[in-house]
Design a protein around this motif. Sequence first.
Motif, PDB file in Angstrom:
ATOM      1  N   PRO A  43       0.829  -1.213   0.000  1.00 57.48           N
ATOM      2  CA  PRO A  43       0.000   0.000   0.000  1.00 57.48           C
ATOM      3  C   PRO A  43       0.862   1.261   0.000  1.00 57.48           C
ATOM      4  O   PRO A  43       1.894   1.322   0.667  1.00 57.48           O
ATOM      5  CB  PRO A  43      -0.798  -0.118   1.301  1.00 57.48           C
ATOM      6  CG  PRO A  43       0.056  -0.955   2.194  1.00 57.48           C
ATOM      7  CD  PRO A  43       0.839  -1.882   1.297  1.00 57.48           C
ATOM      8  N   PHE A  44       0.410   2.249  -0.782  1.00 59.04           N
ATOM      9  CA  PHE A  44       1.129   3.522  -0.844  1.00 59.04           C
ATOM     10  C   PHE A  44       0.301   4.694  -0.354  1.00 59.04           C
ATOM     11  O   PHE A  44       0.843   5.718   0.012  1.00 59.04           O
ATOM     12  CB  PHE A  44       1.629   3.794  -2.266  1.00 59.04           C
ATOM     13  CG  PHE A  44       2.858   3.002  -2.595  1.00 59.04           C
ATOM     14  CD1 PHE A  44       4.109   3.479  -2.283  1.00 59.04           C
ATOM     15  CD2 PHE A  44       2.756   1.766  -3.188  1.00 59.04           C
ATOM     16  CE1 PHE A  44       5.251   2.735  -2.563  1.00 59.04           C
ATOM     17  CE2 PHE A  44       3.883   1.018  -3.480  1.00 59.04           C
ATOM     18  CZ  PHE A  44       5.128   1.503  -3.163  1.00 59.04           C
ATOM     19  N   GLY A  45      -0.993   4.578  -0.370  1.00 56.28           N
ATOM     20  CA  GLY A  45      -1.857   5.664   0.091  1.00 56.28           C
ATOM     21  C   GLY A  45      -3.272   5.416  -0.375  1.00 56.28           C
ATOM     22  O   GLY A  45      -3.518   4.559  -1.225  1.00 56.28           O
ATOM     23  N   HIS A  46      -4.199   6.179   0.190  1.00 56.51           N
ATOM     24  CA  HIS A  46      -5.589   5.991  -0.213  1.00 56.51           C
ATOM     25  C   HIS A  46      -6.099   7.202  -0.978  1.00 56.51           C
ATOM     26  O   HIS A  46      -5.549   8.300  -0.862  1.00 56.51           O
ATOM     27  CB  HIS A  46      -6.483   5.674   0.990  1.00 56.51           C
ATOM     28  CG  HIS A  46      -6.619   6.798   1.976  1.00 56.51           C
ATOM     29  ND1 HIS A  46      -5.802   6.912   3.073  1.00 56.51           N
ATOM     30  CD2 HIS A  46      -7.471   7.823   2.034  1.00 56.51           C
ATOM     31  CE1 HIS A  46      -6.158   7.982   3.766  1.00 56.51           C
ATOM     32  NE2 HIS A  46      -7.165   8.555   3.151  1.00 56.51           N
ATOM     33  N   LEU A  47      -7.134   6.972  -1.755  1.00 55.71           N
ATOM     34  CA  LEU A  47      -7.761   8.047  -2.501  1.00 55.71           C
ATOM     35  C   LEU A  47      -8.509   8.960  -1.534  1.00 55.71           C
ATOM     36  O   LEU A  47      -9.042   8.495  -0.517  1.00 55.71           O
ATOM     37  CB  LEU A  47      -8.722   7.479  -3.546  1.00 55.71           C
ATOM     38  CG  LEU A  47      -8.080   6.603  -4.622  1.00 55.71           C
ATOM     39  CD1 LEU A  47      -9.149   6.092  -5.588  1.00 55.71           C
ATOM     40  CD2 LEU A  47      -7.003   7.355  -5.388  1.00 55.71           C
TER      41      LEU A  47
END
Length: 88
Positions: free
Chosen positions: A54-58
């Motif tokens: 995971p890199f980040g969420h919208l």
Amino acid sequence: MAIPDHARANFNTLLRAAGDGNLALMECMDAVTGERRYVLCAVGRDGSDYVFTPFGHLADGDPYDAYLPPDPDDPNGFMPKPEGGPAP
């Protein structure tokens, strides 16, 4: 304002994953709030298993309300949020 090396490296990893077709959008639960999040993940392999990094969420809702851009006149500052309106 300089972007830290770790953020630049993560961004470059995302670009490579997208270019290779190894980018996924995964529905997850926020570990702190319990809310649903839509998370950008790089997809890799570990033997026969898939690995999602995971890199980040919208952003939820209108992303213009969620973020303030850098201030072009102040290298260490950000644009102020206008009163009663969306962020610039």
